[in-house]
Design a protein around this motif. Sequence first.
Motif, PDB file in Angstrom:
ATOM      1  N   ALA A  27       2.059  51.767 -25.494  1.00 51.26           N
ATOM      2  CA  ALA A  27       1.019  50.775 -25.753  1.00 51.26           C
ATOM      3  C   ALA A  27       1.596  49.377 -25.940  1.00 51.26           C
ATOM      4  CB  ALA A  27       0.205  51.179 -26.984  1.00 51.26           C
ATOM      5  N   THR A  28       2.789  49.307 -26.533  1.00 47.90           N
ATOM      6  CA  THR A  28       3.418  47.999 -26.727  1.00 47.90           C
ATOM      7  C   THR A  28       4.302  47.593 -25.556  1.00 47.90           C
ATOM      8  OG1 THR A  28       5.218  49.089 -27.931  1.00 47.90           O
ATOM      9  CG2 THR A  28       3.379  48.219 -29.226  1.00 47.90           C
ATOM     10  N   GLY A  29       4.893  48.595 -24.891  1.00 47.69           N
ATOM     11  CA  GLY A  29       5.832  48.282 -23.821  1.00 47.69           C
ATOM     12  C   GLY A  29       5.178  47.951 -22.497  1.00 47.69           C
ATOM     13  N   VAL A  30       4.055  48.608 -22.195  1.00 45.00           N
ATOM     14  CA  VAL A  30       3.400  48.369 -20.904  1.00 45.00           C
ATOM     15  C   VAL A  30       2.910  46.925 -20.777  1.00 45.00           C
ATOM     16  CG1 VAL A  30       1.407  48.979 -19.486  1.00 45.00           C
ATOM     17  CG2 VAL A  30       2.831  50.776 -20.478  1.00 45.00           C
ATOM     18  N   PRO A  31       2.195  46.363 -21.768  1.00 40.46           N
ATOM     19  CA  PRO A  31       1.800  44.953 -21.630  1.00 40.46           C
ATOM     20  C   PRO A  31       2.988  44.015 -21.466  1.00 40.46           C
ATOM     21  CG  PRO A  31       0.561  46.015 -23.390  1.00 40.46           C
ATOM     22  CD  PRO A  31       1.633  46.962 -22.990  1.00 40.46           C
ATOM     23  N   PHE A  32       4.080  44.288 -22.202  1.00 37.77           N
ATOM     24  CA  PHE A  32       5.273  43.450 -22.059  1.00 37.77           C
ATOM     25  C   PHE A  32       5.858  43.566 -20.655  1.00 37.77           C
ATOM     26  CE2 PHE A  32       9.936  43.208 -22.166  1.00 37.77           C
ATOM     27  CZ  PHE A  32      10.102  41.899 -22.595  1.00 37.77           C
ATOM     28  N   ALA A  33       5.917  44.801 -20.140  1.00 42.15           N
ATOM     29  CA  ALA A  33       6.466  45.012 -18.796  1.00 42.15           C
ATOM     30  C   ALA A  33       5.590  44.353 -17.741  1.00 42.15           C
ATOM     31  CB  ALA A  33       6.603  46.509 -18.524  1.00 42.15           C
ATOM     32  N   ARG A  34       4.277  44.383 -17.946  1.00 43.80           N
ATOM     33  CA  ARG A  34       3.373  43.752 -16.978  1.00 43.80           C
ATOM     34  C   ARG A  34       3.578  42.250 -16.929  1.00 43.80           C
ATOM     35  NH1 ARG A  34      -1.567  43.873 -18.376  1.00 43.80           N
ATOM     36  NH2 ARG A  34      -2.701  44.145 -16.409  1.00 43.80           N
ATOM     37  N   ARG A  35       3.858  41.658 -18.102  1.00 41.67           N
ATOM     38  CA  ARG A  35       4.120  40.217 -18.123  1.00 41.67           C
ATOM     39  C   ARG A  35       5.489  39.899 -17.547  1.00 41.67           C
ATOM     40  NH1 ARG A  35       1.879  40.754 -23.378  1.00 41.67           N
ATOM     41  NH2 ARG A  35       3.990  40.724 -24.253  1.00 41.67           N
ATOM     42  N   ARG A  36       6.451  40.775 -17.802  1.00 42.15           N
ATOM     43  CA  ARG A  36       7.828  40.501 -17.373  1.00 42.15           C
ATOM     44  C   ARG A  36       8.017  40.772 -15.887  1.00 42.15           C
ATOM     45  NH1 ARG A  36      12.767  40.647 -20.217  1.00 42.15           N
ATOM     46  NH2 ARG A  36      14.350  39.794 -18.814  1.00 42.15           N
ATOM     47  N   TYR A  37       7.338  41.794 -15.373  1.00 42.78           N
ATOM     48  CA  TYR A  37       7.529  42.191 -13.978  1.00 42.78           C
ATOM     49  C   TYR A  37       6.179  42.151 -13.251  1.00 42.78           C
ATOM     50  CZ  TYR A  37      11.806  43.983 -16.099  1.00 42.78           C
ATOM     51  OH  TYR A  37      12.974  44.100 -16.801  1.00 42.78           O
ATOM     52  N   LEU A  56       5.729  58.010 -28.736  1.00 36.00           N
ATOM     53  CA  LEU A  56       5.809  57.629 -27.320  1.00 36.00           C
ATOM     54  C   LEU A  56       4.582  56.857 -26.890  1.00 36.00           C
ATOM     55  CD1 LEU A  56       7.335  60.874 -25.716  1.00 36.00           C
ATOM     56  CD2 LEU A  56       8.451  58.648 -26.030  1.00 36.00           C
ATOM     57  N   CYS A  57       3.406  57.296 -27.357  1.00 31.09           N
ATOM     58  CA  CYS A  57       2.174  56.572 -27.018  1.00 31.09           C
ATOM     59  C   CYS A  57       2.212  55.151 -27.588  1.00 31.09           C
ATOM     60  CB  CYS A  57       0.958  57.326 -27.556  1.00 31.09           C
ATOM     61  SG  CYS A  57       0.607  58.875 -26.686  1.00 31.09           S
ATOM     62  N   GLY A  58       2.727  55.024 -28.811  1.00 30.83           N
ATOM     63  CA  GLY A  58       2.848  53.694 -29.399  1.00 30.83           C
ATOM     64  C   GLY A  58       3.800  52.801 -28.618  1.00 30.83           C
ATOM     65  N   LEU A  59       4.934  53.393 -28.198  1.00 29.91           N
ATOM     66  CA  LEU A  59       5.881  52.621 -27.395  1.00 29.91           C
ATOM     67  C   LEU A  59       5.273  52.201 -26.065  1.00 29.91           C
ATOM     68  CD1 LEU A  59       9.194  54.607 -28.047  1.00 29.91           C
ATOM     69  CD2 LEU A  59       8.588  52.329 -28.885  1.00 29.91           C
ATOM     70  N   TRP A  96       5.738  68.700 -31.639  1.00 28.52           N
ATOM     71  CA  TRP A  96       5.973  67.493 -30.849  1.00 28.52           C
ATOM     72  C   TRP A  96       4.898  66.423 -31.041  1.00 28.52           C
ATOM     73  CZ3 TRP A  96      10.639  67.371 -28.704  1.00 28.52           C
ATOM     74  CH2 TRP A  96      11.275  68.580 -28.442  1.00 28.52           C
ATOM     75  N   GLY A  97       3.965  66.659 -31.948  1.00 29.89           N
ATOM     76  CA  GLY A  97       2.868  65.702 -32.117  1.00 29.89           C
ATOM     77  C   GLY A  97       3.343  64.325 -32.534  1.00 29.89           C
ATOM     78  N   LEU A  98       4.234  64.290 -33.534  1.00 28.09           N
ATOM     79  CA  LEU A  98       4.727  62.995 -34.002  1.00 28.09           C
ATOM     80  C   LEU A  98       5.494  62.270 -32.907  1.00 28.09           C
ATOM     81  CD1 LEU A  98       5.040  61.033 -36.329  1.00 28.09           C
ATOM     82  CD2 LEU A  98       7.090  62.286 -37.053  1.00 28.09           C
ATOM     83  N   THR A  99       6.307  63.032 -32.162  1.00 29.10           N
ATOM     84  CA  THR A  99       7.044  62.417 -31.045  1.00 29.10           C
ATOM     85  C   THR A  99       6.096  61.863 -30.003  1.00 29.10           C
ATOM     86  OG1 THR A  99       8.867  63.984 -31.399  1.00 29.10           O
ATOM     87  CG2 THR A  99       8.792  62.819 -29.284  1.00 29.10           C
TER      88      THR A  99
END
Length: 398
Positions: A228-238, A223-226, A216-219
């Motif tokens: 890292a990119t999704g949290v900043p976007f979500a913070r700006r959006r919501y 997920l960590c990459g998603l 499960w390492g690659l998965t």
Amino acid sequence: MASPILWQWQVIAPDGQYHRGVLLAASHKQASARLAEQGHHILALRRHPRPGRQYRHIRHRITFLRQLATLLQAGVSLDEGLSLLGNQHPLPAWQALLAGLRAGINQGQTFSVALAATGLFPPLVLALITTGELTGQLERCCQQLAQQQAQQHSLQQQVVKALRYPLFVLAVALLVSAAMVGLVLPQFAAIYQTFNAPLPALTRGVLGLADIASQWGLTALLLCGLLATGVPFARRRYPVLLRVEQHLLLRLPLVSALIIDQRMTMIFTTLALTQHVGVSLLDGLTAAGSALPAPLWRECITRLQAQISAGETLSRAMEESPLFPALAVQMVATGEASGALDTMLAHLAEEFSQQAYARATALSATLEPVMMIVMGGIIGTLVVAMYLPLFQLGEILH
């Protein structure tokens, strides 16, 4: 406001002369329109290949304000000062920005309006520049703004410095652990399979972890990459996520006090500065709120403004907010009673600034040994788990 883009241009001026230069504009259309308004015939207009994207960094604003204050104090006119600073600035973006300021002023704009059009300067700078223009103390306001911005940047750097080394140590520990689990442990597992004896519980657990990591390492990395990119976007959006984050941070034992001291420093430094140059308290609060990065604190400032507009004193409005320490409320009340509110606000800014520096240093001193213990514990556990069966090899062979 959209972030401006640096453009290179080549034109034939109305007098028939060839000129070239740079300018900042949000789009190609806007850049073309600005050149056309000056009567230029455009030969070439394209993006600058080396725009210097760090031109928006606060250190460039600090240097600009400090140098402009020095020139104005020496008797240099504003137009000439902007020309001198623009000609000697190493960044093309700032050369274009200062040229744009000069053009705006020569077209009849005030300095504060020209600064606002750049989208680079915060409301505090614009408010104090406006006050300096009205009072004839522009050089003094520029100097005080440079000091305030430098103090704010220094405090931010101190906090980053306090967290940088512990986070680096933790990252190294995680990388070393991942390398041992993913590369070294499989080799030991192949050796241990030849033993006709049960492995110690610790070794079995670590080998099980290695199997999970290999599957499960690659998965997990994806997920960590998603995240890292999704949290900043979500913070700006919501924005609600920012409020939740701030509430959680204010519950952490060591971090909460540092955050409060840093926010108090920003608020009281801004209020002291605006009060000192004659800006109204409500306008000063507006400038302070715009400088705060989190909606939780901006909403707090908005409530203060509403209560003051309704007739409350600043100290009474602060007392009803859970974010302001009792010391701040008491000192503001004393300043209001004595008629020296600006002086008391300056004392509060200095007090909380010193506390923030001290807490940042203490946080670093606390986290460093904790991170070393964590790193040593993780790596030590892996090493013991790998070699523990070898220590029992003699008993197995007998």
